[in-house]
Design a protein around this motif. Sequence first.
Motif, PDB file in Angstrom:
ATOM      1  N   LYS A 179      33.771  40.169  33.359  1.00 21.49           N
ATOM      2  CA  LYS A 179      34.255  41.671  33.239  1.00 21.49           C
ATOM      3  C   LYS A 179      33.608  42.124  31.850  1.00 21.49           C
ATOM      4  O   LYS A 179      32.926  41.435  30.978  1.00 21.49           O
ATOM      5  CB  LYS A 179      35.704  41.592  32.882  1.00 21.49           C
TER       6      LYS A 179
ATOM      7  N   ASN B 237      44.905  45.671  35.016  1.00 19.19           N
ATOM      8  CA  ASN B 237      43.825  45.014  35.093  1.00 19.19           C
ATOM      9  C   ASN B 237      43.822  43.941  36.280  1.00 19.19           C
ATOM     10  O   ASN B 237      42.909  43.824  37.149  1.00 19.19           O
ATOM     11  CB  ASN B 237      43.371  44.129  33.972  1.00 19.19           C
ATOM     12  N   SER B 238      44.743  43.123  36.492  1.00 17.59           N
ATOM     13  CA  SER B 238      44.925  41.998  37.330  1.00 17.59           C
ATOM     14  C   SER B 238      45.017  42.873  38.719  1.00 17.59           C
ATOM     15  O   SER B 238      44.084  42.370  40.012  1.00 17.59           O
ATOM     16  CB  SER B 238      46.145  41.122  37.352  1.00 17.59           C
TER      17      SER B 238
ATOM     18  N   ASN C  74      43.976  45.802  39.431  1.00 14.89           N
ATOM     19  CA  ASN C  74      42.667  46.417  39.920  1.00 14.89           C
ATOM     20  C   ASN C  74      41.304  45.353  40.208  1.00 14.89           C
ATOM     21  O   ASN C  74      40.548  45.714  41.146  1.00 14.89           O
ATOM     22  CB  ASN C  74      42.270  47.416  38.891  1.00 14.89           C
ATOM     23  N   ALA C  75      41.414  44.413  39.683  1.00 16.71           N
ATOM     24  CA  ALA C  75      40.615  43.211  40.119  1.00 16.71           C
ATOM     25  C   ALA C  75      40.760  42.883  41.595  1.00 16.71           C
ATOM     26  O   ALA C  75      39.753  42.770  42.294  1.00 16.71           O
ATOM     27  CB  ALA C  75      40.602  41.976  39.129  1.00 16.71           C
TER      28      ALA C  75
ATOM     29  N   ASN D  92      39.539  45.814  43.762  1.00 11.96           N
ATOM     30  CA  ASN D  92      38.076  45.982  43.916  1.00 11.96           C
ATOM     31  C   ASN D  92      37.325  44.921  44.693  1.00 11.96           C
ATOM     32  O   ASN D  92      36.486  45.059  45.548  1.00 11.96           O
ATOM     33  CB  ASN D  92      37.341  45.819  42.228  1.00 11.96           C
TER      34      ASN D  92
ATOM     35  N   HIS E 266      41.278  38.274  43.596  1.00 15.01           N
ATOM     36  CA  HIS E 266      40.225  38.920  42.900  1.00 15.01           C
ATOM     37  C   HIS E 266      38.570  38.421  43.303  1.00 15.01           C
ATOM     38  O   HIS E 266      37.893  38.935  42.348  1.00 15.01           O
ATOM     39  CB  HIS E 266      40.349  38.416  41.580  1.00 15.01           C
TER      40      HIS E 266
ATOM     41  N   THR F  33      35.468  42.158  39.250  1.00 21.23           N
ATOM     42  CA  THR F  33      36.432  42.192  38.336  1.00 21.23           C
ATOM     43  C   THR F  33      36.827  43.987  38.254  1.00 21.23           C
ATOM     44  O   THR F  33      36.154  44.716  38.927  1.00 21.23           O
ATOM     45  CB  THR F  33      35.500  42.060  36.883  1.00 21.23           C
ATOM     46  N   GLU F  34      37.642  43.915  37.483  1.00 25.74           N
ATOM     47  CA  GLU F  34      38.547  45.463  37.640  1.00 25.74           C
ATOM     48  C   GLU F  34      37.810  46.328  36.837  1.00 25.74           C
ATOM     49  O   GLU F  34      38.057  47.679  37.165  1.00 25.74           O
ATOM     50  CB  GLU F  34      39.957  45.190  36.719  1.00 25.74           C
ATOM     51  N   THR F  35      36.688  46.185  35.958  1.00 26.32           N
ATOM     52  CA  THR F  35      36.000  47.350  35.280  1.00 26.32           C
ATOM     53  C   THR F  35      34.870  47.959  35.904  1.00 26.32           C
ATOM     54  O   THR F  35      34.233  48.642  35.317  1.00 26.32           O
ATOM     55  CB  THR F  35      35.545  46.755  33.883  1.00 26.32           C
TER      56      THR F  35
END
Length: 481
Positions: A80, A348-349, A351-352, A355, A377, A425-427
């Motif tokens: 990330k 964040n989790s 969104n991971a 994604n 994830h 990853t979430e970003t």
Amino acid sequence: MPEKLIFELSRNGRKGYTLPSNDVPASSESNSIPVKLIRRVPAELPEVSENEVVRHFVRLSTMNYHIDKGFYPLGSCTMKYNPKVNEKTSAMPGSADIHPLEPQEAIQGALELMYNLADMLREIAGMTAVSLQPAAGAQGELTGIMLIRKYHESKGKVRSKILVPDSAHGTNPASVAISGYRAVSIKSNENGTVDLEDLKQHLDDEVAGMMLTNPNTLGIFETDIVKICKMVHDVGGLMYMDGANLNAIVGLVRPGDMGFDVVHINLHKTFSTPHGGGGPGSGPVAVNDKLKDFLPVPVVEKKGDKFVLDFTKPNSIGKIHSFFGNFGMLVRAYTYILSHGPDGLRGNSTNAVINANYLLSRLRGAFILPYKARPMHEFVLSADKQKERGVKTLDIAKRILDYGYHAPTVYFPLIVHEALMIEPTETETRETLDAFADALLKIDEETKSMPDVVRSAPSTSPVRRLDDAHAARNVNVCFKE
Ligand SMILES: *Cc1c(COP(=O)(O)O)cnc(C)c1O
């Protein structure tokens, strides 16, 4: 054109500095340095000008691939983005300029930071105590298995084996072996999770414990986890969670609540401290009451309004790293946790997970998804279909470089043929995910229309295919000769 070594750029007498002439009497070296330590032959250092040094390293840095340059879907590694505010706090003089031998009164802030970070990780893990010392996930595993060994020793019998699923990361059986245990492989079932029948066959009073990754290395959550923990506990074994995949579950479910006794946390994965390239990592270990007394020393304790280092734990396994572990990583992770807060971390989790599932939905038509359960994830595809066209996973991974991306993890976990393991990853934005999916779909087309091009990739990177076996066996070839 390949970049020359800085030694090859060297010219006698060239230098990158000017110093004012000395205005105090020169002392002879032998006054201060023991004669036997004085160098007889000058060190072979490259002699280059300042701008040559700068250009050399800037050129190298642009050849390198890193998270600040592009998308890095390396499965299991959680590449990330590393927020720059983490760098700012870890570079502040109070973080960067302190010495671990300073008296405790002088480093109260650093001790408070470690105390608070340990407490946050304890809460996230659902455990009762934390050691921040281990320098990486693998060292956290070793620490955890040493704790389990010490626990059994205290009960009178260390036992002989640790159970490890066949989907496990290679560091798991390695940590088991280094701790003097035998790693016994447990089969996965057709859903990609632990085969309970096979587990049952291996349970007896020689089982010291079981190491499990959850979600596992296929990105699939072990839904039988409560039952598995009970089965292992019933024969007196302990449960170790490999927490490398924590980025899927922070704030959603806690290892302690699932029934684990010990978990390591890779700060350089879940909590955004930089990694790759062999830089410092950090793999704190969180434990429940069964293992608390055996943790490495020292631990930071709070006495009144002071923070103190406690070295007096008679049953401790001892030290596992010098001083307190990699302190700079602790500052970065602490910054990350504070700047996100509980809701941010949970977000964040989720969104991971979103994604990864979005990317999977774009790719599963072209590649085989060997285990059908909905992943969290990350997910693992198989390039078996492409292999029938004469193109291997390795070729696809190399071709991805030509499209400007880092390759996913390949040939892991071992239970998937021609594995491609992808963790976005979430970003990452939807545009980034779409562009990467488009590239992989295009490569799939190329395996039909121009397989030779894929097989001979990469063609745009600074170097083509490296002979990694030769490199591993001839480490020194680039020096001297
Ligand atoms: C990364 C990883 C490890 C090892 O962690 P390091 O910090 O690289 O030593 C162990 N298990 C799994 C599943 C991992 O992804």
